[in-house]
Design a protein around this motif. Structure first.
Motif, PDB file in Angstrom:
ATOM      1  N   ARG A 492      -9.900  11.601   6.851  1.00 37.08           N
ATOM      2  CA  ARG A 492     -10.248  10.535   6.222  1.00 37.08           C
ATOM      3  C   ARG A 492     -11.383  10.022   6.914  1.00 37.08           C
ATOM      4  N   ASP A 495     -11.469   4.533   9.521  1.00 38.39           N
ATOM      5  CA  ASP A 495     -10.535   3.651   8.897  1.00 38.39           C
ATOM      6  C   ASP A 495     -10.411   2.403  10.102  1.00 38.39           C
ATOM      7  N   GLU A 591      -4.746   2.671  -1.731  1.00 39.31           N
ATOM      8  CA  GLU A 591      -4.090   1.470  -1.047  1.00 39.31           C
ATOM      9  C   GLU A 591      -4.512   0.142  -1.475  1.00 39.31           C
ATOM     10  N   ASP A 615      -0.402   0.439   3.555  1.00 39.28           N
ATOM     11  CA  ASP A 615      -1.071  -0.601   3.197  1.00 39.28           C
ATOM     12  C   ASP A 615      -0.940  -0.953   1.712  1.00 39.28           C
ATOM     13  N   ARG A 625       2.046  -6.288   7.074  1.00 40.56           N
ATOM     14  CA  ARG A 625       2.567  -5.039   7.518  1.00 40.56           C
ATOM     15  C   ARG A 625       3.065  -5.228   9.045  1.00 40.56           C
TER      16      ARG A 625
HETATM   17 MG    MG Z   1      -3.868   2.491   5.511  1.00 42.48          MG
END
Ligand code: MG
Ligand code: PEP
Length: 735
Positions: A492, A495, A591, A615, A625
């Motif tokens: 990924r 992020d 997400e 998410d 969260r």
């Molecule tokens: Mg996430």
């Protein structure tokens, strides 16, 4: 107050100062010894021959009474009190008034501090408070173990050992029980001024040299064990060789300070300058400098060994206010069982390294250092974010049972490693691993995972102090692919933002960071950064398979723009004569709820989708969260969330797009069972969850489950958790 000299001479000075300060005829200090005995350690006003001879049992006399009840006593006419115990050797007959307070540390009575007056006088609250404050200073002196070895007190009983439970935040799961080792307390500097600056400069030089060699040794060691550690320690060396820092210390020595005092003064100046700085990057640097300063002081004191070297217990729990990752690595990891921090955040460097070492960690445990003494027995409950200090026997037994049950389950799960991940009705489920540190990679083979379903590339970025260039990134990604062999790895792209900050990124002071400038938004606004990362990934995967996904995509157009950047880099690669990946698959993280309404436009462009349920839940329910006030307020097993998930399964199936889920949900057996009921057949999870998830899968009949879940989704309940639990119970599903 009374610095320098031996602990005994400091205590002698302290009692003198107290007597002078409070106008008392006597001031005495009793220190607790093994067997609940209070020994007169220092006095002014009583017979000096009684020092180290007069001993009182806890409960005996006024001093013993103070220790037994851990409370002050103030009497105008002490000899008439029923608890007064006359000790002729002390010569205390002429003194009428008595006031004493307990010396408390770590929830335990370590001694008694008392004053006496010849003339009868009534002590007031302020007198008591003053003496209590001074007793706190004496408690620190006692806690050093220089007066009475701390180990001597391990046999003391419950009267003076008050068990306690402290709440913190879980930074890593698991249970540990062992003796506490307090992270090296700051060294006290005994001598401030020196006559011979040349001698001090030489001492500094030698200490710096010895510190450099020690850091170099760490570098070699860490090079053998894992990339990120190595980088962190490399940064430390950078600080340690910083000429500006060292030359300021030398200047301070030339003004007449000892080497130790000069190191400390430069540190104090730094701290004062940094006090008003709110920038998290600079504050992190301050922590590193604190660490280096402490190291240098240790080397000046000739204590350059690894943290406490051979004196560490065979198994221990480390307790610290906060510490750098390199400091954690200083401790022998084969004996380190758990970590408790007064501060510490989930994404702090030390928490990331501790997680990689697989030890339970409890952070934000306020006041823990005042409640624990060295070698106290502690239980770290990383599952619930709590710490038990000197726990009662029944608590220890209960935890021993949980550890036993845990070990038994681990053995069972390890045995399940070779078993197929297939449901009772023959449906295969692919189990993938979530990873982010090189140290996570051995789990790939140990768990028997089918591949890495989520490689969080931001984690290696977070444990560094500078932005890694393309070559460094490429090396990391290549190592991941090497380690994975022919198992697929889904990378990924970066992020960051929200709760994941990079030390070298500016603090934007956003009001709503979770809804702010993060993940792919940063990548698209700073394409150079995204391009560098994609280039590194393409280089690393030259000639092999590559799976890439973009996080936090909210619009199809964002995905398409990111994809164009990728194509550009792919062309560049080919023009440079580097072979492209053998097979390239590109996907998105699901997400952001807006993307749910763009599936028609999105699905034709993607090869796969991975649901980030952490998410997705937060955005679906507008519920932070990370906010403990909202913990469990909305449930992943709500009809809303499960309906979305089931819809995604249908749409991806129809479009021939691979679907998986890589949020924490996949690591919890009941939640994962619900995912099977929604139709998911690929789950990506943390390594610790593999055993239980596979056991659950092998005990469930998904056909029956799917029909059961379908019948529930229209219900008005806030959560279907209880219904699903009942299903598991009725159908023998092992959770
Ligand atoms: Mg996430
Ligand atoms: C998620 O959001 O579920 C996810 C896997 O990503 P992260 O936890 O890294 O935000």
């Amino acid at each position: 107050m009374a610095a320098g000299g031996t602990a005994q001479s400091r205590l002698d000075k302290i009692v003198m100062l107290i007597a002078a300060e409070m106008g008392a005829d006597v001031c005495s200090c009793y220190v607790m010894r093994a067997g609940e005995v209070l020994e007169l350690f220092a006095t002014i006003g009583l017979n000096l021959d009684a020092v180290h001879k007069t001993r009182l049992r806890v409960g005996e006399g006024l001093v013993g009474d103070i220790a037994a009840h851990a409370r002050p006593v103030a009497l105008a006419n002490a000899p008439s009190h029923p608890n007064f115990a006359y000790r002729p050797e002390t010569g205390e007959d002429p003194f009428d008034s008595f006031m004493g307070v307990p010396i408390l540390r770590g929830g335990r009575v370590r001694g008694v501090l008392a004053i006496q007056h010849i003339a009868r006088r009534a002590y007031d609250e302020q007198d008591v408070e003053t003496l209590e404050t001074i007793a706190m200073v004496v408690a620190e002196l006692v806690a050093t173990g220089e007066l009475v070895d701390n180990r001597e007190l391990q046999v003391a009983n419950d009267l003076v050992l008050l068990p306690s439970r402290l709440d913190g935040v879980s930074l890593n799961r698991g249970i540990a029980m062992a003796m506490a080792v307090l992270h090296r307390p700051q060294l006290t500097i005994r001598q401030m001024v020196a006559d011979d600056p040349e001698l001090e400069l030489r001492r500094l030089r030698e200490a710096v040299d010895s510190m450099h060699s020690a850091i170099d040794r760490l570098l070699i060691l860490s090079g053998e064990t894992g990339g990120e550690h190595h980088e962190i320690i490399e940064t430390y060396r950078m600080f340690a060789t910083d000429r500006g820092w060292l030359s300021r210390i030398r200047e301070a020595i030339r003004t007449g300070l000892t080497a130790e005092a000069a190191v400390q003064q430069v540190q104090n100046d730094n701290r004062a300058r940094m006090a008003s700085v709110t920038d998290s990057y600079i504050r992190e640097r301050q922590l590193d400098l604190d660490d280096i300063t402490n190291r240098l002081l240790q080397h000046l004191a000739g204590r350059q060994d690894k943290a406490d070297g051979g004196t560490l217990p065979d198994a221990f729990v480390l307790v610290a206010r906060n510490l750098g990752p390199a400091e954690l690595l200083d401790y022998d990891s084969t004996r380190l069982r758990g970590l408790v921090l007064e501060e510490g955040a989930a994404y702090s460097h030390v928490a990331i390294v501790a997680r990689a070492l697989d030890i339970p960690v409890v952070g934000q445990c306020t006041g823990v250092l005042n409640r624990i003494d060295p070698l106290d027995f502690v239980i770290v409950d990383g599952d619930h974010g709590q710490v038990f200090v000197r726990p009662a026997e029944d608590i220890t037994e209960a935890f021993l049972k949980s550890i036993e049950v845990g070990e038994e389950r681990k053995r069972e799960f390890a045995a399940a490693r070779k078993l197929e991940s297939v449901t009772r009705d023959g449906v295969a489920v692919r189990l993938m691993l979530n990873a982010g540190l090189l140290i996570d990679l051995p789990h790939l083979h140990a768990t028997g995972a089918d591949g890495i379903g989520l490689y969080r590339t931001e984690i290696p970025f977070m444990v560094r102090h500078t932005y890694p260039d393309t070559a460094v990134q490429k090396e990391t990604y290549a190592k991941v692919l090497d380690e994975a062999g022919d198992k697929p790895v889904t990378f990924r792209t970066l992020d960051v933002g929200g709760d994941k900050t990079l030390p070298y990124f500016p603090d934007l002071g956003e009001e709503n960071p979770a809804l702010g400038w993060r993940a792919i938004r940063i990548g698209l606004d700073r394409p150079a950064m995204l391009r560098k990362q994609l280039r590194a990934l393409l280089w690393a995967a030259s000639g092999r398979d590559l799976r890439l996904m973009f996080p936090m995509v909210a619009e199809v157009s964002e995905f398409l723009r990111a994809r164009r950047v990728l194509d550009l880099e792919l062309r560049r690669l080919e023009q440079g004569g580097v072979a492209p990946p053998r097979d390239l698959k590109v996907g998105v993280m699901m997400e952001v709820p807006a993307l749910l309404f763009q599936l028609d436009a999105l699905l034709p462009h993607i090869d796969f989708m991975s649901v980030g349920s952490n998410d997705l839940l937060q955005y679906l329910f507008a519920s932070d969260r990370g906010n403990p006030m909202l913990n469990n307020r909305y449930d992943l097993l709500s009809p809303a969330m499960l309906s979305v998930l089931r819809m995604l399964v249908r749409r991806c199936d129809e479009a021939g797009v691979q679907l998986s889920l890589c949020g924490e949900m996949a690591s919890r057996p009941l939640d994962a069972m619900a995912l099977l009921g929604c139709g998911f057949r690929t789950l990506s999870m943390s390594p610790g969850a593999f055993g239980e998830i596979k056991t659950m899968i092998r005990s469930v009949n998904v056909d029956v489950l799917q029909r059961f879940l379908d019948s529930l989704l229209g219900r008005p309940d806030r959560s279907l958790r209880q219904h699903l639990l009942a299903f598991a119970r009725d159908h023998g599903v092992r959770l």
